[in-house]
Design a protein around this motif. Structure first.
Motif, mmCIF file in Angstrom:
data_model
loop_
_atom_site.group_PDB
_atom_site.id
_atom_site.type_symbol
_atom_site.label_atom_id
_atom_site.label_comp_id
_atom_site.label_asym_id
_atom_site.label_seq_id
_atom_site.Cartn_x
_atom_site.Cartn_y
_atom_site.Cartn_z
ATOM 1 N N ARG A 199 0.829 -1.208 0.000
ATOM 2 C CA ARG A 199 0.000 0.000 0.000
ATOM 3 C C ARG A 199 0.859 1.252 0.000
ATOM 4 N NH1 ARG A 199 -3.191 -2.999 3.506
ATOM 5 N NH2 ARG A 199 -2.260 -2.020 5.318
ATOM 6 N N ALA A 200 1.953 1.244 0.733
ATOM 7 C CA ALA A 200 2.831 2.409 0.789
ATOM 8 C C ALA A 200 3.485 2.676 -0.565
ATOM 9 C CB ALA A 200 3.900 2.212 1.853
ATOM 10 N N GLU A 201 3.783 1.623 -1.310
ATOM 11 C CA GLU A 201 4.387 1.778 -2.634
ATOM 12 C C GLU A 201 3.361 2.238 -3.654
ATOM 13 O OE1 GLU A 201 6.117 -1.908 -3.708
ATOM 14 O OE2 GLU A 201 7.649 -1.828 -2.165
ATOM 15 N N THR A 202 2.125 1.770 -3.534
ATOM 16 C CA THR A 202 1.102 2.023 -4.537
ATOM 17 C C THR A 202 0.617 3.463 -4.497
ATOM 18 O OG1 THR A 202 0.405 -0.263 -4.291
ATOM 19 C CG2 THR A 202 -1.085 1.204 -5.439
ATOM 20 N N VAL A 203 0.124 3.924 -3.366
ATOM 21 C CA VAL A 203 -0.425 5.274 -3.233
ATOM 22 C C VAL A 203 0.069 5.865 -1.928
ATOM 23 C CG1 VAL A 203 -2.528 6.619 -3.038
ATOM 24 C CG2 VAL A 203 -2.486 4.640 -4.519
ATOM 25 N N GLU A 204 0.691 7.026 -2.027
ATOM 26 C CA GLU A 204 1.200 7.657 -0.815
ATOM 27 C C GLU A 204 0.113 8.411 -0.071
ATOM 28 O OE1 GLU A 204 4.741 9.896 -1.298
ATOM 29 O OE2 GLU A 204 5.647 8.406 -2.593
ATOM 30 N N THR A 205 -0.795 9.067 -0.788
ATOM 31 C CA THR A 205 -1.844 9.845 -0.138
ATOM 32 C C THR A 205 -3.167 9.628 -0.860
ATOM 33 O OG1 THR A 205 -1.467 11.777 -1.517
ATOM 34 C CG2 THR A 205 -0.198 11.648 0.523
ATOM 35 N N ASP A 206 -4.249 10.066 -0.230
ATOM 36 C CA ASP A 206 -5.568 9.981 -0.843
ATOM 37 C C ASP A 206 -5.636 10.827 -2.107
ATOM 38 O OD1 ASP A 206 -6.518 8.302 1.151
ATOM 39 O OD2 ASP A 206 -7.228 9.976 2.374
ATOM 40 N N SER A 207 -5.022 11.999 -2.068
ATOM 41 C CA SER A 207 -5.083 12.882 -3.234
ATOM 42 C C SER A 207 -4.329 12.283 -4.419
ATOM 43 C CB SER A 207 -4.547 14.269 -2.897
ATOM 44 O OG SER A 207 -3.228 14.200 -2.436
ATOM 45 N N ALA A 219 -27.282 25.815 -10.553
ATOM 46 C CA ALA A 219 -27.251 26.117 -9.121
ATOM 47 C C ALA A 219 -26.046 25.430 -8.509
ATOM 48 C CB ALA A 219 -28.531 25.628 -8.456
ATOM 49 N N PHE A 220 -25.618 25.934 -7.370
ATOM 50 C CA PHE A 220 -24.509 25.337 -6.656
ATOM 51 C C PHE A 220 -25.011 24.840 -5.314
ATOM 52 C CE2 PHE A 220 -22.532 28.240 -9.597
ATOM 53 C CZ PHE A 220 -21.518 27.455 -10.124
ATOM 54 N N ASP A 221 -24.775 23.580 -5.060
ATOM 55 C CA ASP A 221 -25.162 22.980 -3.794
ATOM 56 C C ASP A 221 -23.890 22.700 -3.016
ATOM 57 O OD1 ASP A 221 -26.418 21.659 -1.699
ATOM 58 O OD2 ASP A 221 -26.545 19.769 -2.792
ATOM 59 N N MET A 222 -23.767 23.324 -1.860
ATOM 60 C CA MET A 222 -22.581 23.104 -1.049
ATOM 61 C C MET A 222 -22.944 22.245 0.151
ATOM 62 S SD MET A 222 -20.225 25.703 1.068
ATOM 63 C CE MET A 222 -19.254 26.335 -0.264
ATOM 64 N N THR A 223 -22.401 21.050 0.165
ATOM 65 C CA THR A 223 -22.565 20.176 1.313
ATOM 66 C C THR A 223 -21.483 20.576 2.298
ATOM 67 O OG1 THR A 223 -23.353 18.447 -0.137
ATOM 68 C CG2 THR A 223 -22.655 17.787 2.062
ATOM 69 N N TYR A 224 -21.884 21.178 3.359
ATOM 70 C CA TYR A 224 -20.938 21.827 4.260
ATOM 71 C C TYR A 224 -20.147 20.828 5.090
ATOM 72 C CZ TYR A 224 -18.996 25.058 7.591
ATOM 73 O OH TYR A 224 -18.134 25.776 8.361
ATOM 74 N N ARG A 225 -18.921 20.600 4.697
ATOM 75 C CA ARG A 225 -17.934 19.839 5.463
ATOM 76 C C ARG A 225 -18.458 18.525 6.029
ATOM 77 N NH1 ARG A 225 -13.809 23.592 6.068
ATOM 78 N NH2 ARG A 225 -14.490 25.738 6.126
ATOM 79 N N SER A 226 -19.161 17.776 5.218
ATOM 80 C CA SER A 226 -19.706 16.522 5.726
ATOM 81 C C SER A 226 -18.911 15.315 5.241
ATOM 82 C CB SER A 226 -21.174 16.382 5.312
ATOM 83 O OG SER A 226 -21.279 16.333 3.908
ATOM 84 N N ASN A 227 -17.722 15.528 4.692
ATOM 85 C CA ASN A 227 -16.907 14.416 4.232
ATOM 86 C C ASN A 227 -15.782 14.150 5.225
ATOM 87 O OD1 ASN A 227 -14.690 16.272 3.442
ATOM 88 N ND2 ASN A 227 -16.164 16.935 1.898
ATOM 89 N N ALA A 228 -15.022 13.111 4.978
ATOM 90 C CA ALA A 228 -13.970 12.700 5.908
ATOM 91 C C ALA A 228 -12.862 13.728 6.048
ATOM 92 C CB ALA A 228 -13.381 11.367 5.450
ATOM 93 N N PHE A 229 -12.700 14.589 5.054
ATOM 94 C CA PHE A 229 -11.620 15.563 5.073
ATOM 95 C C PHE A 229 -12.060 16.918 5.612
ATOM 96 C CE2 PHE A 229 -10.826 12.530 1.680
ATOM 97 C CZ PHE A 229 -9.652 11.983 2.150
ATOM 98 N N ASN A 230 -13.320 17.039 5.991
ATOM 99 C CA ASN A 230 -13.874 18.276 6.545
ATOM 100 C C ASN A 230 -13.695 19.456 5.587
ATOM 101 O OD1 ASN A 230 -15.293 19.602 8.546
ATOM 102 N ND2 ASN A 230 -13.447 20.301 9.569
ATOM 103 N N LYS A 231 -13.873 19.168 4.298
ATOM 104 C CA LYS A 231 -13.762 20.203 3.264
ATOM 105 C C LYS A 231 -15.107 20.367 2.578
ATOM 106 C CE LYS A 231 -8.920 19.632 2.276
ATOM 107 N NZ LYS A 231 -7.920 19.619 1.235
ATOM 108 N N PRO A 232 -15.416 21.570 2.111
ATOM 109 C CA PRO A 232 -16.683 21.777 1.407
ATOM 110 C C PRO A 232 -16.703 21.035 0.075
ATOM 111 C CG PRO A 232 -15.711 23.871 2.075
ATOM 112 C CD PRO A 232 -14.692 22.827 2.323
#
Length: 130
Positions: free
Chosen positions: A27-35, A87-100
């Motif tokens: 896993r460490a070799e395959t992907v270092e981060t989620d991004s 229209a723009f729908d903003m789901t306010y920080r409801s994901n694992a990364f606490n980002k809009p």
């Protein structure tokens, strides 16, 4: 290793420990981060199944993903047909990364919701929306 140690009981770790360590190293070799995983996923989709996938992202000074916008071919096709009202729908920080998470949406001629694109933003400042 088992033969060199004189048996499994003399190794100092179990077979399960060895498998877990190998999986962790893989896993460490395959992907270092989620991004990096996300950007790799988009690159594979563009190369194989969705060549019109659009993704634009920004990286900060520390090589961290600040924000990303993406839209696949289905979203783009819907936008071409039904972009009269957006229209723009903003789901306010409801994901694992606490980002809009921002969705660009519209409505088709059957009054069904169409999604035109997505953005994961660093924060809610005006600069993030540019």
């Amino acid at each position: 290793m088992v033969q060199q140690a004189g048996g499994f009981e003399r190794l100092g770790f179990t077979r399960k420990d060895a498998y877990n360590k190998a999986a962790t190293m893989h896993r460490a070799e395959t992907v270092e981060t989620d991004s990096e995983g996300l950007l790799g996923y988009f690159a594979s989709k563009i190369d194989s199944t969705d060549p019109t996938l659009y993704a634009k992202y920004a990286i900060d000074e520390e090589d961290r993903l600040c924000h990303i916008f993406w839209s696949n071919s289905g979203c783009q096709r819907d936008y071409m047909c039904f972009s009269d009202v957006v229209a723009f729908d903003m789901t306010y920080r409801s994901n694992a990364f606490n980002k809009p998470l921002v969705m660009s949406i519209g409505m088709n001629n059957h009054f069904q919701t169409c999604v035109f694109g997505f953005a994961l933003l660093l924060n809610e400042k005006i600069e993030s929306y540019k």
